[in-house]
Write a protein that holds these residues in place. Structure first.
Motif, PDB file in Angstrom:
ATOM      1  N   LEU A 146       0.824  -1.351  -0.110  1.00 14.20           N
ATOM      2  CA  LEU A 146      -0.275   0.156  -0.202  1.00 14.20           C
ATOM      3  C   LEU A 146       0.805   1.017  -0.021  1.00 14.20           C
ATOM      4  CD1 LEU A 146      -2.576  -1.474   2.884  1.00 14.20           C
ATOM      5  CD2 LEU A 146      -2.585  -0.758  -0.482  1.00 14.20           C
ATOM      6  N   TRP A 147       1.988   1.396   0.857  1.00 10.06           N
ATOM      7  CA  TRP A 147       2.840   2.042   0.592  1.00 10.06           C
ATOM      8  C   TRP A 147       3.569   2.580  -0.749  1.00 10.06           C
ATOM      9  CZ3 TRP A 147       8.100   3.059  -0.153  1.00 10.06           C
ATOM     10  CH2 TRP A 147       7.930   3.934   0.108  1.00 10.06           C
ATOM     11  N   GLU A 148       3.432   1.567  -1.531  1.00  4.50           N
ATOM     12  CA  GLU A 148       4.490   1.539  -2.993  1.00  4.50           C
ATOM     13  C   GLU A 148       3.834   1.731  -4.113  1.00  4.50           C
ATOM     14  OE1 GLU A 148       7.160   1.429  -5.402  1.00  4.50           O
ATOM     15  OE2 GLU A 148       8.320   1.031  -3.155  1.00  4.50           O
ATOM     16  N   PHE A 149       2.476   1.172  -3.583  1.00  5.92           N
ATOM     17  CA  PHE A 149       1.198   0.616  -4.930  1.00  5.92           C
ATOM     18  C   PHE A 149       0.438   2.575  -4.664  1.00  5.92           C
ATOM     19  CE2 PHE A 149       3.850  -2.462  -5.395  1.00  5.92           C
ATOM     20  CZ  PHE A 149       4.482  -2.145  -6.806  1.00  5.92           C
ATOM     21  N   GLY A 150      -0.158   2.793  -3.734  1.00  4.77           N
ATOM     22  CA  GLY A 150      -1.060   3.308  -3.115  1.00  4.77           C
ATOM     23  C   GLY A 150      -2.371   2.614  -3.215  1.00  4.77           C
ATOM     24  N   SER A 151      -2.980   3.131  -1.804  1.00  9.02           N
ATOM     25  CA  SER A 151      -3.899   2.391  -1.467  1.00  9.02           C
ATOM     26  C   SER A 151      -5.940   1.849  -2.110  1.00  9.02           C
ATOM     27  CB  SER A 151      -5.221   3.701  -0.552  1.00  9.02           C
ATOM     28  OG  SER A 151      -6.124   4.364  -0.860  1.00  9.02           O
ATOM     29  N   ASP A 152      -4.875   2.051  -3.557  1.00 10.86           N
ATOM     30  CA  ASP A 152      -5.695   2.049  -4.805  1.00 10.86           C
ATOM     31  C   ASP A 152      -5.765   0.377  -4.977  1.00 10.86           C
ATOM     32  OD1 ASP A 152      -7.798   4.154  -4.821  1.00 10.86           O
ATOM     33  OD2 ASP A 152      -6.208   4.949  -6.818  1.00 10.86           O
ATOM     34  N   LEU A 153      -4.661  -0.320  -4.993  1.00 11.04           N
ATOM     35  CA  LEU A 153      -4.453  -1.253  -5.577  1.00 11.04           C
ATOM     36  C   LEU A 153      -5.441  -2.592  -4.441  1.00 11.04           C
ATOM     37  CD1 LEU A 153      -2.448  -3.591  -6.828  1.00 11.04           C
ATOM     38  CD2 LEU A 153      -1.210  -2.990  -4.063  1.00 11.04           C
ATOM     39  N   ARG A 154      -6.109  -1.987  -3.022  1.00  9.67           N
ATOM     40  CA  ARG A 154      -6.721  -2.710  -2.749  1.00  9.67           C
ATOM     41  C   ARG A 154      -7.977  -3.090  -3.600  1.00  9.67           C
ATOM     42  NH1 ARG A 154      -6.640   0.225   3.652  1.00  9.67           N
ATOM     43  NH2 ARG A 154      -7.318   1.748   1.556  1.00  9.67           N
ATOM     44  N   GLU A 155      -7.973  -2.101  -4.543  1.00 11.57           N
ATOM     45  CA  GLU A 155      -9.180  -2.581  -5.306  1.00 11.57           C
ATOM     46  C   GLU A 155      -9.413  -3.491  -6.449  1.00 11.57           C
ATOM     47  OE1 GLU A 155     -12.518  -1.304  -4.513  1.00 11.57           O
ATOM     48  OE2 GLU A 155     -11.316   0.011  -2.941  1.00 11.57           O
ATOM     49  N   HIS A 156      -8.277  -3.767  -6.659  1.00  7.44           N
ATOM     50  CA  HIS A 156      -7.589  -4.646  -7.634  1.00  7.44           C
ATOM     51  C   HIS A 156      -8.768  -6.731  -7.482  1.00  7.44           C
ATOM     52  CE1 HIS A 156      -5.040  -7.984 -10.021  1.00  7.44           C
ATOM     53  NE2 HIS A 156      -4.738  -6.802 -10.322  1.00  7.44           N
ATOM     54  N   SER A 157      -8.580  -6.843  -8.312  1.00 11.21           N
ATOM     55  CA  SER A 157      -9.278  -8.279  -7.917  1.00 11.21           C
ATOM     56  C   SER A 157      -9.033  -9.567  -7.170  1.00 11.21           C
ATOM     57  CB  SER A 157     -10.455  -8.506  -9.768  1.00 11.21           C
ATOM     58  OG  SER A 157      -9.360  -8.758 -10.402  1.00 11.21           O
ATOM     59  N   GLN A 158      -7.747  -9.846  -7.916  1.00 14.12           N
ATOM     60  CA  GLN A 158      -6.686  -9.978  -6.766  1.00 14.12           C
ATOM     61  C   GLN A 158      -6.408  -9.536  -5.865  1.00 14.12           C
ATOM     62  OE1 GLN A 158      -6.890 -13.549  -8.479  1.00 14.12           O
ATOM     63  NE2 GLN A 158      -8.862 -12.849  -9.814  1.00 14.12           N
ATOM     64  N   TRP A 159      -6.896  -8.840  -5.250  1.00 10.36           N
ATOM     65  CA  TRP A 159      -4.970  -7.999  -3.988  1.00 10.36           C
ATOM     66  C   TRP A 159      -5.039  -8.689  -3.132  1.00 10.36           C
ATOM     67  CZ3 TRP A 159      -2.307  -5.253  -1.846  1.00 10.36           C
ATOM     68  CH2 TRP A 159      -2.445  -4.703  -0.672  1.00 10.36           C
ATOM     69  N   GLN A 160      -6.605  -9.793  -2.847  1.00  7.76           N
ATOM     70  CA  GLN A 160      -6.325 -10.792  -1.477  1.00  7.76           C
ATOM     71  C   GLN A 160      -5.462 -11.951  -1.861  1.00  7.76           C
ATOM     72  OE1 GLN A 160      -6.834 -10.160   1.826  1.00  7.76           O
ATOM     73  NE2 GLN A 160      -5.697 -11.933   2.489  1.00  7.76           N
ATOM     74  N   PRO A 161      -5.673 -12.534  -2.951  1.00  3.43           N
ATOM     75  CA  PRO A 161      -4.814 -13.754  -3.651  1.00  3.43           C
ATOM     76  C   PRO A 161      -3.464 -13.850  -3.949  1.00  3.43           C
ATOM     77  CG  PRO A 161      -6.973 -13.909  -4.821  1.00  3.43           C
ATOM     78  CD  PRO A 161      -6.475 -12.406  -4.372  1.00  3.43           C
ATOM     79  N   MET A 162      -3.023 -12.663  -4.334  1.00  2.00           N
ATOM     80  CA  MET A 162      -1.814 -11.925  -4.300  1.00  2.00           C
ATOM     81  C   MET A 162      -1.491 -11.885  -3.028  1.00  2.00           C
ATOM     82  SD  MET A 162      -0.425  -8.360  -6.303  1.00  2.00           S
ATOM     83  CE  MET A 162      -1.321  -6.974  -5.434  1.00  2.00           C
ATOM     84  N   LEU A 163      -2.020 -11.180  -2.065  1.00  2.00           N
ATOM     85  CA  LEU A 163      -1.157 -10.859  -0.666  1.00  2.00           C
ATOM     86  C   LEU A 163      -0.929 -11.671   0.108  1.00  2.00           C
ATOM     87  CD1 LEU A 163      -0.337  -8.306   1.314  1.00  2.00           C
ATOM     88  CD2 LEU A 163      -3.301  -8.655   2.306  1.00  2.00           C
ATOM     89  N   ASP A 164      -1.684 -12.868  -0.335  1.00  2.00           N
ATOM     90  CA  ASP A 164      -1.474 -14.399   0.153  1.00  2.00           C
ATOM     91  C   ASP A 164      -0.214 -15.146  -0.270  1.00  2.00           C
ATOM     92  OD1 ASP A 164      -3.635 -14.274   1.786  1.00  2.00           O
ATOM     93  OD2 ASP A 164      -4.963 -15.574   1.003  1.00  2.00           O
ATOM     94  N   SER A 165      -0.220 -14.597  -1.945  1.00  2.00           N
ATOM     95  CA  SER A 165       0.666 -15.503  -2.522  1.00  2.00           C
ATOM     96  C   SER A 165       2.167 -15.230  -2.011  1.00  2.00           C
ATOM     97  CB  SER A 165       0.663 -15.258  -3.587  1.00  2.00           C
ATOM     98  OG  SER A 165       1.259 -16.234  -4.833  1.00  2.00           O
ATOM     99  N   ILE A 166       1.751 -13.361  -2.093  1.00  2.00           N
ATOM    100  CA  ILE A 166       3.586 -13.150  -1.930  1.00  2.00           C
ATOM    101  C   ILE A 166       3.832 -13.276  -0.238  1.00  2.00           C
ATOM    102  CG2 ILE A 166       4.508 -10.930  -1.227  1.00  2.00           C
ATOM    103  CD1 ILE A 166       2.587  -9.422  -3.370  1.00  2.00           C
ATOM    104  N   ALA A 167       2.960 -13.337   0.946  1.00  2.00           N
ATOM    105  CA  ALA A 167       3.468 -13.707   1.913  1.00  2.00           C
ATOM    106  C   ALA A 167       3.596 -14.811   2.491  1.00  2.00           C
ATOM    107  CB  ALA A 167       2.315 -13.432   3.048  1.00  2.00           C
ATOM    108  N   GLN A 168       2.925 -15.817   1.591  1.00  2.00           N
ATOM    109  CA  GLN A 168       3.722 -17.529   1.560  1.00  2.00           C
ATOM    110  C   GLN A 168       4.615 -17.509   0.799  1.00  2.00           C
ATOM    111  OE1 GLN A 168       0.462 -19.335  -0.570  1.00  2.00           O
ATOM    112  NE2 GLN A 168      -1.249 -19.041   1.718  1.00  2.00           N
ATOM    113  N   THR A 169       5.186 -17.139  -0.318  1.00  2.00           N
ATOM    114  CA  THR A 169       6.137 -17.103  -1.111  1.00  2.00           C
ATOM    115  C   THR A 169       7.065 -16.670  -0.300  1.00  2.00           C
ATOM    116  OG1 THR A 169       4.987 -16.414  -3.266  1.00  2.00           O
ATOM    117  CG2 THR A 169       7.809 -16.365  -2.997  1.00  2.00           C
ATOM    118  N   LEU A 170       7.378 -16.004   0.361  1.00  2.00           N
ATOM    119  CA  LEU A 170       8.699 -15.152   1.126  1.00  2.00           C
ATOM    120  C   LEU A 170       8.565 -16.569   2.349  1.00  2.00           C
ATOM    121  CD1 LEU A 170       8.248 -11.301   1.453  1.00  2.00           C
ATOM    122  CD2 LEU A 170       8.782 -12.295   0.028  1.00  2.00           C
ATOM    123  N   ALA A 171       7.582 -16.951   3.379  1.00  2.00           N
ATOM    124  CA  ALA A 171       7.157 -17.508   4.225  1.00  2.00           C
ATOM    125  C   ALA A 171       8.207 -18.639   4.143  1.00  2.00           C
ATOM    126  CB  ALA A 171       6.521 -17.785   4.777  1.00  2.00           C
TER     127      ALA A 171
END
Length: 126
Positions: free
Chosen positions: A83-108
């Motif tokens: 959200l800091w990097e791309f702005g709060s409008d990113l949350r409106e993206h249809s794949q916001w939650q899956p993308m967030l989950d995927s990134i967190a899992q990949t990093l973990a």
């Protein structure tokens, strides 16, 4: 004017940028919400200290030796950085939650990122 790097977080930000770029390239067409979403002005500057304070607040009670606590905090950190990097409008993206989950899992799942995440926690406490 010099801007200090976030050290351990710079790798995280780079990984998040790469992941979002890959997701964008895979997207065949944009949704109406994506087309209507305003783009961040290229000259608009983001305050690194704002992100640093937000991450410090998120990670304040997290023990870097407690893997469960780190796993719980990681999605919140990823969310804050995106959200800091791309702005709060990113949350409106249809794949916001899956993308967030995927990134967190990949990093973990990456030992290097887990080590850098623990180092970031220690650095933000200083």
């Amino acid at each position: 004017m010099s801007i200090d790097r976030l050290s351990a977080t710079s790798g995280l930000i780079a990984a998040l940028r790469a992941e979002i770029s890959q997701k964008s390239e895979r997207s065949e067409r944009k949704t109406p919400a994506e087309v209507a979403a305003p783009k961040r002005a290229s000259g608009q500057k983001r305050d690194v200290n704002v992100l640093r304070r937000e991450l410090a607040a998120i990670l304040a009670g997290v023990d870097e030796a407690d893997q469960e606590a780190m796993d719980a905090a990681r999605p919140r950190v990823v969310r804050a950085v995106l959200l800091w990097e791309f702005g709060s409008d990113l949350r409106e993206h249809s794949q916001w939650q899956p993308m967030l989950d995927s990134i967190a899992q990949t990093l973990a799942s990456d030992d290097q990122h887990r080590d850098e995440f623990a180092r970031m926690i220690r650095e933000l406490r200083r």
